[in-house]
Write a protein that holds these residues in place. Structure first.
Motif, mmCIF file in Angstrom:
data_model
loop_
_atom_site.group_PDB
_atom_site.id
_atom_site.type_symbol
_atom_site.label_atom_id
_atom_site.label_comp_id
_atom_site.label_asym_id
_atom_site.label_seq_id
_atom_site.Cartn_x
_atom_site.Cartn_y
_atom_site.Cartn_z
ATOM 1 N N VAL A 142 -40.438 32.433 5.988
ATOM 2 C CA VAL A 142 -39.742 31.311 5.528
ATOM 3 C C VAL A 142 -40.343 30.552 4.313
ATOM 4 N N ARG A 143 -39.703 30.111 3.286
ATOM 5 C CA ARG A 143 -40.423 29.435 2.229
ATOM 6 C C ARG A 143 -40.961 28.248 2.622
ATOM 7 N N PRO A 144 -42.156 27.805 2.359
ATOM 8 C CA PRO A 144 -42.822 26.670 2.497
ATOM 9 C C PRO A 144 -41.960 25.433 2.048
ATOM 10 N N MET A 145 -42.031 24.347 2.577
ATOM 11 C CA MET A 145 -41.555 22.992 2.381
ATOM 12 C C MET A 145 -42.399 22.438 1.214
ATOM 13 N N THR A 146 -41.883 22.259 0.198
ATOM 14 C CA THR A 146 -42.496 21.819 -1.121
ATOM 15 C C THR A 146 -42.227 20.130 -0.977
ATOM 16 N N PRO A 147 -43.131 19.295 -1.917
ATOM 17 C CA PRO A 147 -42.990 18.036 -2.021
ATOM 18 C C PRO A 147 -41.483 17.535 -2.575
ATOM 19 N N GLY A 148 -41.232 18.314 -3.296
ATOM 20 C CA GLY A 148 -39.749 18.004 -3.694
ATOM 21 C C GLY A 148 -38.717 18.196 -2.906
ATOM 22 N N ARG A 149 -38.886 19.562 -2.032
ATOM 23 C CA ARG A 149 -37.769 19.469 -1.207
ATOM 24 C C ARG A 149 -37.838 18.696 -0.050
ATOM 25 N N ALA A 150 -39.119 18.247 0.279
ATOM 26 C CA ALA A 150 -39.112 17.414 1.170
ATOM 27 C C ALA A 150 -38.666 15.848 1.075
ATOM 28 N N GLU A 151 -38.782 15.501 -0.228
ATOM 29 C CA GLU A 151 -38.066 14.268 -1.018
ATOM 30 C C GLU A 151 -36.592 14.240 -0.866
ATOM 31 N N ALA A 152 -36.157 15.407 -1.388
ATOM 32 C CA ALA A 152 -34.754 15.706 -1.232
ATOM 33 C C ALA A 152 -34.083 15.564 -0.008
ATOM 34 N N LEU A 153 -34.567 16.318 0.856
ATOM 35 C CA LEU A 153 -34.266 16.075 2.286
ATOM 36 C C LEU A 153 -34.159 14.751 2.817
ATOM 37 N N ALA A 154 -35.333 13.974 2.604
ATOM 38 C CA ALA A 154 -35.462 12.503 3.070
ATOM 39 C C ALA A 154 -34.324 11.515 2.511
ATOM 40 N N LYS A 155 -33.985 11.875 1.234
ATOM 41 C CA LYS A 155 -33.112 11.101 0.417
ATOM 42 C C LYS A 155 -31.547 11.359 1.051
ATOM 43 N N ALA A 156 -31.370 12.704 1.534
ATOM 44 C CA ALA A 156 -30.066 13.128 2.178
ATOM 45 C C ALA A 156 -30.149 12.423 3.293
ATOM 46 N N MET A 157 -31.057 12.610 4.316
ATOM 47 C CA MET A 157 -30.869 11.848 5.510
ATOM 48 C C MET A 157 -30.823 10.345 5.379
ATOM 49 N N ARG A 158 -31.307 9.615 4.660
ATOM 50 C CA ARG A 158 -31.165 8.353 4.467
ATOM 51 C C ARG A 158 -29.680 7.998 4.002
ATOM 52 N N ALA A 159 -29.203 8.827 3.146
ATOM 53 C CA ALA A 159 -27.762 8.539 2.836
ATOM 54 C C ALA A 159 -26.704 8.760 4.007
ATOM 55 N N ARG A 160 -27.183 9.752 4.945
ATOM 56 C CA ARG A 160 -26.184 9.861 5.923
ATOM 57 C C ARG A 160 -26.330 8.711 6.990
ATOM 58 N N ARG A 161 -27.437 7.935 6.897
ATOM 59 C CA ARG A 161 -27.665 6.840 7.923
ATOM 60 C C ARG A 161 -27.416 5.505 7.281
ATOM 61 N N THR A 162 -26.834 5.355 5.951
ATOM 62 C CA THR A 162 -26.681 4.162 5.467
ATOM 63 C C THR A 162 -25.210 3.852 5.268
ATOM 64 N N CYS A 163 -24.738 2.849 5.983
ATOM 65 C CA CYS A 163 -23.425 2.329 6.232
ATOM 66 C C CYS A 163 -22.826 2.097 4.796
ATOM 67 N N PRO A 164 -21.729 2.367 4.476
ATOM 68 C CA PRO A 164 -20.875 2.206 3.246
ATOM 69 C C PRO A 164 -20.309 0.854 3.060
ATOM 70 N N ASP A 165 -20.230 0.058 4.411
ATOM 71 C CA ASP A 165 -19.485 -1.128 4.474
ATOM 72 C C ASP A 165 -20.647 -2.441 4.341
ATOM 73 N N CYS A 166 -21.630 -2.279 5.191
ATOM 74 C CA CYS A 166 -22.973 -3.365 5.102
ATOM 75 C C CYS A 166 -24.037 -2.782 4.594
ATOM 76 N N GLY A 167 -24.230 -1.688 4.126
ATOM 77 C CA GLY A 167 -25.269 -1.260 3.800
ATOM 78 C C GLY A 167 -26.624 -1.181 4.404
ATOM 79 N N ARG A 168 -26.442 -1.393 5.662
ATOM 80 C CA ARG A 168 -27.549 -1.227 6.578
ATOM 81 C C ARG A 168 -28.089 0.155 6.955
ATOM 82 N N VAL A 169 -29.200 0.422 6.987
ATOM 83 C CA VAL A 169 -29.708 1.975 7.231
ATOM 84 C C VAL A 169 -30.135 1.668 8.666
#
Length: 130
Positions: free
Chosen positions: A77-104
């Motif tokens: 398995v390819r190791p997790m790079t800092p860039g991939r970890a950051e992109a994954l964190a951003k994607a997960m934060r977007a999935r947790r952010t409400c489009p109506d109220c903006g709350r995470v």
């Protein structure tokens, strides 16, 4: 004599299904599913499946199929790079952010609702808080 589930899915030559097929939990040594490869720290590495395991289900539902890959051709398995970890964190934060109220939220927003639970059910949420 009526065929059993074992005989119906046991096709090691691949005549019936076009690829060697084995009953569930009866795969030969040296082959593994994607999940089994991942648990061993491996990935298929671009190879095509060489066989499959199949389990028939009741009432005419589609059978469960798992593709098998050669372990000796798998790559680490390819190791997790800092860039991939950051992109994954951003994607997960977007999935947790409400489009109506903006709350995470602490959970992923259900796609069936399209918003966080308090925004989707404001009267029930207010009753729980009061």
């Amino acid at each position: 004599m009526r065929p059993t589930a074992w005989t119906e899915v046991h096709d090691p030559e691949g005549v019936r299904y076009g690829i060697p097929t084995f009953p569930w939990r009866a795969a030969p040594e040296g082959l593994a599913t994607r999940r089994q490869l991942r648990a061993a720290g491996l990935r298929p590495g671009g190879q095509e499946p060489v066989a499959q395991v199949m389990r028939l289900r009741r009432r005419g539902r589609a059978p469960l199929v798992g593709y098998l890959y050669r372990i000796d051709h798998a790559k680490p398995v390819r190791p997790m790079t800092p860039g991939r970890a950051e992109a994954l964190a951003k994607a997960m934060r977007a999935r947790r952010t409400c489009p109506d109220c903006g709350r995470v939220a602490e959970y992923c927003i259900p796609t069936s609702l399209g918003m966080c639970v308090p925004c989707a059910y404001p009267t029930e949420s207010a009753a729980l808080v009061a």
